[in-house]
Design a protein around this motif. Structure first.
Motif, short mmCIF file in Angstrom:
data_model
loop_
_atom_site.label_atom_id
_atom_site.label_comp_id
_atom_site.label_asym_id
_atom_site.label_seq_id
_atom_site.Cartn_x
_atom_site.Cartn_y
_atom_site.Cartn_z
N ASP A 43 0.81 -1.22 0.00
CA ASP A 43 0.00 0.00 0.00
C ASP A 43 0.84 1.27 0.00
OD1 ASP A 43 0.98 -0.34 2.56
OD2 ASP A 43 -0.96 -0.11 3.57
N ALA A 44 2.02 1.21 0.62
CA ALA A 44 2.86 2.41 0.74
C ALA A 44 4.19 2.01 1.35
CB ALA A 44 2.18 3.46 1.62
N PHE A 45 5.19 2.86 1.17
CA PHE A 45 6.42 2.74 1.94
C PHE A 45 6.17 3.35 3.32
CE2 PHE A 45 8.77 3.08 -2.32
CZ PHE A 45 8.88 1.70 -2.43
N ARG A 46 6.83 2.80 4.32
CA ARG A 46 6.69 3.37 5.66
C ARG A 46 7.41 4.72 5.78
NH1 ARG A 46 7.92 0.44 11.50
NH2 ARG A 46 7.61 2.30 12.78
N PHE A 47 8.57 4.81 5.14
CA PHE A 47 9.37 6.03 5.22
C PHE A 47 9.36 6.74 3.87
CE2 PHE A 47 11.97 3.08 8.05
CZ PHE A 47 11.30 3.45 9.20
N GLY A 58 11.17 9.18 0.99
CA GLY A 58 12.53 9.25 0.46
C GLY A 58 12.67 8.65 -0.91
N SER A 59 11.82 7.68 -1.25
CA SER A 59 11.86 7.10 -2.59
C SER A 59 11.00 7.91 -3.54
CB SER A 59 11.35 5.66 -2.55
OG SER A 59 11.11 5.18 -3.86
N PRO A 60 11.42 8.06 -4.80
CA PRO A 60 10.59 8.76 -5.78
C PRO A 60 9.40 7.94 -6.28
CG PRO A 60 12.60 8.00 -6.82
CD PRO A 60 12.74 7.72 -5.34
N ARG A 61 9.37 6.64 -5.95
CA ARG A 61 8.24 5.81 -6.36
C ARG A 61 7.02 6.18 -5.53
NH1 ARG A 61 12.73 5.27 -8.72
NH2 ARG A 61 13.63 4.38 -6.83
N GLU A 62 5.84 6.14 -6.18
CA GLU A 62 4.60 6.55 -5.52
C GLU A 62 3.64 5.37 -5.40
OE1 GLU A 62 2.93 9.80 -7.64
OE2 GLU A 62 4.58 11.17 -7.19
N PHE A 63 2.82 5.42 -4.34
CA PHE A 63 1.81 4.39 -4.09
C PHE A 63 0.51 5.08 -3.72
CE2 PHE A 63 5.83 2.27 -3.39
CZ PHE A 63 5.64 1.07 -4.03
N PRO A 64 -0.64 4.43 -3.88
CA PRO A 64 -0.77 3.08 -4.42
C PRO A 64 -0.59 3.05 -5.93
CG PRO A 64 -2.91 3.99 -3.99
CD PRO A 64 -1.94 5.01 -3.50
N GLY A 65 -0.23 1.89 -6.43
CA GLY A 65 -0.04 1.71 -7.87
C GLY A 65 -0.44 0.31 -8.26
N ASP A 66 -0.20 -0.03 -9.50
CA ASP A 66 -0.58 -1.35 -10.01
C ASP A 66 0.57 -2.36 -9.98
OD1 ASP A 66 -3.13 -0.39 -10.56
OD2 ASP A 66 -2.54 0.29 -12.56
N GLU A 67 1.74 -1.94 -9.56
CA GLU A 67 2.91 -2.81 -9.62
C GLU A 67 2.91 -3.82 -8.48
OE1 GLU A 67 3.04 0.46 -9.60
OE2 GLU A 67 3.74 1.05 -11.59
N TYR A 68 3.40 -5.01 -8.80
CA TYR A 68 3.57 -6.07 -7.81
C TYR A 68 5.06 -6.33 -7.61
CZ TYR A 68 -1.38 -7.37 -8.31
OH TYR A 68 -2.75 -7.37 -8.32
N TYR A 69 5.43 -6.60 -6.38
CA TYR A 69 6.80 -7.00 -6.09
C TYR A 69 6.94 -8.51 -6.14
CZ TYR A 69 8.41 -2.38 -4.65
OH TYR A 69 8.79 -1.07 -4.64
N GLU A 70 8.06 -8.94 -6.64
CA GLU A 70 8.48 -10.34 -6.57
C GLU A 70 9.58 -10.42 -5.52
OE1 GLU A 70 9.75 -13.94 -9.61
OE2 GLU A 70 10.14 -11.87 -10.18
N ILE A 71 9.30 -11.06 -4.40
CA ILE A 71 10.27 -11.16 -3.32
C ILE A 71 11.06 -12.45 -3.51
CG2 ILE A 71 10.64 -11.21 -0.83
CD1 ILE A 71 9.49 -8.58 -1.89
N SER A 72 12.33 -12.32 -3.84
CA SER A 72 13.17 -13.48 -4.13
C SER A 72 14.62 -13.10 -3.88
CB SER A 72 12.97 -13.94 -5.58
OG SER A 72 13.76 -15.06 -5.86
N PRO A 73 15.17 -13.45 -2.72
CA PRO A 73 16.55 -13.07 -2.42
C PRO A 73 17.54 -13.62 -3.43
CG PRO A 73 15.42 -13.83 -0.43
CD PRO A 73 14.53 -14.16 -1.60
N GLY A 74 18.47 -12.76 -3.85
CA GLY A 74 19.51 -13.22 -4.76
C GLY A 74 19.88 -12.17 -5.79
N TYR A 75 21.12 -12.22 -6.27
CA TYR A 75 21.63 -11.20 -7.18
C TYR A 75 21.25 -11.41 -8.65
CZ TYR A 75 24.54 -9.16 -3.52
OH TYR A 75 24.99 -8.53 -2.39
N ILE A 76 20.68 -12.52 -8.99
CA ILE A 76 20.23 -12.83 -10.36
C ILE A 76 21.39 -13.21 -11.28
CG2 ILE A 76 18.94 -12.06 -12.39
CD1 ILE A 76 17.42 -10.13 -10.57
N ASN A 77 22.43 -12.38 -11.34
CA ASN A 77 23.58 -12.69 -12.18
C ASN A 77 24.82 -12.01 -11.62
OD1 ASN A 77 23.74 -9.97 -13.27
ND2 ASN A 77 21.98 -10.50 -14.55
N SER A 78 25.98 -12.35 -12.19
CA SER A 78 27.25 -11.85 -11.68
C SER A 78 27.40 -10.34 -11.87
CB SER A 78 28.42 -12.58 -12.35
OG SER A 78 28.38 -12.41 -13.75
N GLU A 79 26.81 -9.80 -12.93
CA GLU A 79 26.91 -8.36 -13.17
C GLU A 79 26.19 -7.58 -12.07
OE1 GLU A 79 25.24 -5.03 -16.34
OE2 GLU A 79 25.54 -7.10 -17.02
#
Length: 204
Positions: A89-93, A95-116
């Motif tokens: 629904d929102a960030f608690r703090f 400071g981020s330029p991203r705004e809520f509410p929005g239509d975006e979903y987060y994918e929570i998956s720890p890991g760097y994805i690739n070496s870069e």
């Protein structure tokens, strides 16, 4: 050498079971309150906790040491329904330029994805990627590896990190704290999109 199957190290349970995980944990009271809110919002879904072997696997794959508080959080309650996407629904703090509410979903998956990405985030920002908007890296979530006692969740856009690197600016300046803890992040979930596309809104 056999392939590592992450699913065998995930424990799933219904809302009542997840509530017992929370109450039996050693998490701070504010984290327990956030997780109670999460479980109460989605009483018909299933929840996931992770065994130590899976957390060890994250460390081995990405060559990092997870902060103790993050391991405790994920081993208490890691997420809702494996492979689901989560809307907050929102960030608690501020400071981020991203705004809520929005239509975006987060994918929570720890890991760097690739070496870069590991080189960019680990070497450049001392941060560990734990999630991002599904299908885009315009909003990513991370924890701080430089200060392992800092339990906050940080947000950034991957493009900003690459720009910082190109301009020789400190990459950590693009990390904006947005949640007090991992449990605080989960407590802000208001909608879940399941792997079959079905969307479940918070009950309260």
């Amino acid at each position: 050498m056999t392939d590592f199957s992450e699913d065998q190290y995930r424990i799933t349970g219904d809302a009542a079971t997840a509530a017992s995980w929370v109450e039996d944990s050693g998490l701070p009271d504010e984290d327990k309150a956030a997780l109670r809110r999460l479980v109460g919002r989605f009483p018909l879904l299933r929840f996931v906790r992770e065994r130590d072997a899976l957390l060890d696997h994250y460390e081995a794959v990405d060559h990092i040491a997870l902060p103790a508080w993050f391991r405790e959080s994920r081993s208490t309650l890691a997420t809702i329904e494996p492979y689901s996407h989560l809307r907050i629904d929102a960030f608690r703090f501020d400071g981020s330029p991203r705004e809520f509410p929005g239509d975006e979903y987060y994918e929570i998956s720890p890991g760097y994805i690739n070496s870069e990405i590991r080189e960019l985030l680990f070497d450049g920002a001392h941060a560990y990627l734990i999630g991002q908007w599904f299908g885009t890296d315009r909003s990513c979530l991370a924890i701080d590896l430089e200060n392992p006692q800092d339990r906050r969740i940080f947000e950034f856009a991957m493009e900003d990190m690459y720009d910082d690197e190109a301009e020789n600016r400190p990459l950590r300046e693009s990390l904006a704290p947005v949640f007090a803890s991992y449990a605080d992040l989960l407590g802000h979930i208001v909608e879940v999109r399941l792997p079959d596309g079905h969307v479940v809104a918070a009950a309260n």
